[in-house]
Design an enzyme around this catalytic site. Structure first.
Site, PDB file in Angstrom:
ATOM      1  N   TYR A   1       0.840  -1.205   0.000  1.00  0.00           N
ATOM      2  CA  TYR A   1       0.000   0.000   0.000  1.00  0.00           C
ATOM      3  C   TYR A   1       0.878   1.260   0.000  1.00  0.00           C
ATOM      4  CZ  TYR A   1      -3.756   3.148   1.616  1.00  0.00           C
ATOM      5  OH  TYR A   1      -4.673   4.170   1.742  1.00  0.00           O
TER       6      TYR A   1
ATOM      7  N   LYS B   1       1.360   4.274  -2.918  1.00  0.00           N
ATOM      8  CA  LYS B   1       1.098   5.698  -2.693  1.00  0.00           C
ATOM      9  C   LYS B   1       2.354   6.534  -2.958  1.00  0.00           C
ATOM     10  CE  LYS B   1      -3.166   4.877  -1.414  1.00  0.00           C
ATOM     11  NZ  LYS B   1      -4.330   5.312  -2.205  1.00  0.00           N
TER      12      LYS B   1
HETATM   13  C1  BGC Z   1      -5.286   4.003   5.235  1.00  0.00           C
HETATM   14  C2  BGC Z   1      -5.987   3.842   6.562  1.00  0.00           C
HETATM   15  C3  BGC Z   1      -5.124   4.371   7.683  1.00  0.00           C
HETATM   16  C4  BGC Z   1      -4.578   5.754   7.365  1.00  0.00           C
HETATM   17  C5  BGC Z   1      -3.595   6.243   8.420  1.00  0.00           C
HETATM   18  C6  BGC Z   1      -4.862   5.437   5.076  1.00  0.00           C
HETATM   19  O1  BGC Z   1      -4.278   5.643   3.832  1.00  0.00           O
HETATM   20  O2  BGC Z   1      -6.164   3.612   4.172  1.00  0.00           O
HETATM   21  O3  BGC Z   1      -6.282   2.478   6.760  1.00  0.00           O
HETATM   22  O4  BGC Z   1      -5.905   4.447   8.861  1.00  0.00           O
HETATM   23  O5  BGC Z   1      -3.954   5.751   6.115  1.00  0.00           O
HETATM   24  O6  BGC Z   1      -2.633   5.295   8.748  1.00  0.00           O
END
Ligand code: BGC
Length: 284
Positions: free
Chosen positions: A182, A186
């Site tokens: 993830y 990003k």
């Molecule tokens: C995530 C969340 C998380 C947040 C802060 C977001 O991009 O999707 O799951 O709570 O970041 O960590």
């Protein structure tokens, strides 16, 4: 502390702003959470909205029926598409163009999390997250850029030829070891966004990212439904509360409007201060 959601009544009480009138906006992943709030906020500014969903048809219909209650909203259509597939993205654009004639704003919002420590992460989970969260942004941006360049600036509606908004995350700068696929998606998104700005600003195309912090949605319900986990999450947020999807919707509609015209190639963090690393306030 309880998180209060804004309500549709709040939008209805506000003077209609109409900053996006006669413009069409596509929002991917608009069947729930942030995507749904963004679609509603765009409609509250008078835009036509194309509500994309992957599998939650009911959620997409709920977004559309909320928009129907707004006095100044344009029209909506709902389009199913898997935005990590080129053919689906092409179909999404075709439907939007056939229905509304122009596309002025594109919000690449759809995203997923499949979490695991790096040494245990399956290759297929790495690839799946990269493809939904990052490759989809390339596919959508490619078509949006071609559309915006072909349309040019429609001076009666906006000073820009088109606005592309990436839904990023605080994890484009905050490392996240248990969620490396993830975070990598990003981080990559930030470079894609800036590369688009660098190459296409001359066509009066604007490309920016919004980086939400901890916003109360389904993606992190496992955290906010647990009192202890929520408490420790609050320690990571100087503002000491989670955000709500409407916080992001409001920034997105402003970022799509001429009120933010000179902003290009930037990430706007909407995170209650999370990127100020509160853990370092006394120590470190
Ligand atoms: C995530 C969340 C998380 C947040 C802060 C977001 O991009 O999707 O799951 O709570 O970041 O960590």
């Amino acid at each position: 502390m309880e998180v209060k959601l804004f309500s549709i009544e709040l939008y209805m009480k506000q003077e209609p702003n109409n900053r996006l009138i006669k413009q069409t906006c596509i929002v991917t992943g608009a069947s729930s959470g942030i995507g749904s709030a963004v679609a509603i906020a765009m409609a509250a500014e008078g835009a036509n909205v194309v509500i994309n969903y992957h599998s939650d048809k009911e959620g997409a219909e709920k977004t559309a029926s909320t928009i129907d209650k707004l006095s100044n909203a344009g029209s909506t259509i709902i389009v199913q598409a898997d935005v990590s597939k080129e053919k689906d993205v092409e179909r999404l654009f075709k439907k939007a163009k056939t229905q509304f004639g122009t596309i002025d704003i594109f919000v690449a919002n759809a995203g997923i999390q499949i979490d695991a420590p790096i040494h245990e992460m399956k290759l297929e989970d790495w690839e799946k997250v990269l493809s939904v969260n990052l490759t989809s942004h390339f596919l959508c941006a490619k078509l949006a850029l071609n559309t915006f360049m072909e349309q040019g600036v429609r001076t009666d509606v906006s000073r820009s030829a088109g606005k592309f908004i990436h839904m990023s995350s605080v994890h484009e700068v905050i490392p996240w070891s248990g969620h490396a696929n993830y975070a990598a998606s990003k981080g990559g998104m930030a470079m894609l966004m800036q590369s688009i700005c660098q190459g296409y600003a001359k066509y009066k195309i604007r490309c920016n990212s919004i980086a939400p912090g901890a916003i109360k949605t389904d993606i992190n319900k496992e955290v906010w439904q647990d009192e202890e986990k929520l408490k420790s999450l609050h320690k990571l947020i100087p503002y000491e509360e989670m955000g709500v999807p409407e916080h992001i919707g409001n920034v997105a509609s402003w970022l799509a409007s001429d009120a933010s015209e000179y902003i290009n190639g930037t990430t706007i963090f909407v995170d209650g201060g999370m990127t100020c690393y509160p853990g370092f306030s006394m120590n470190g």
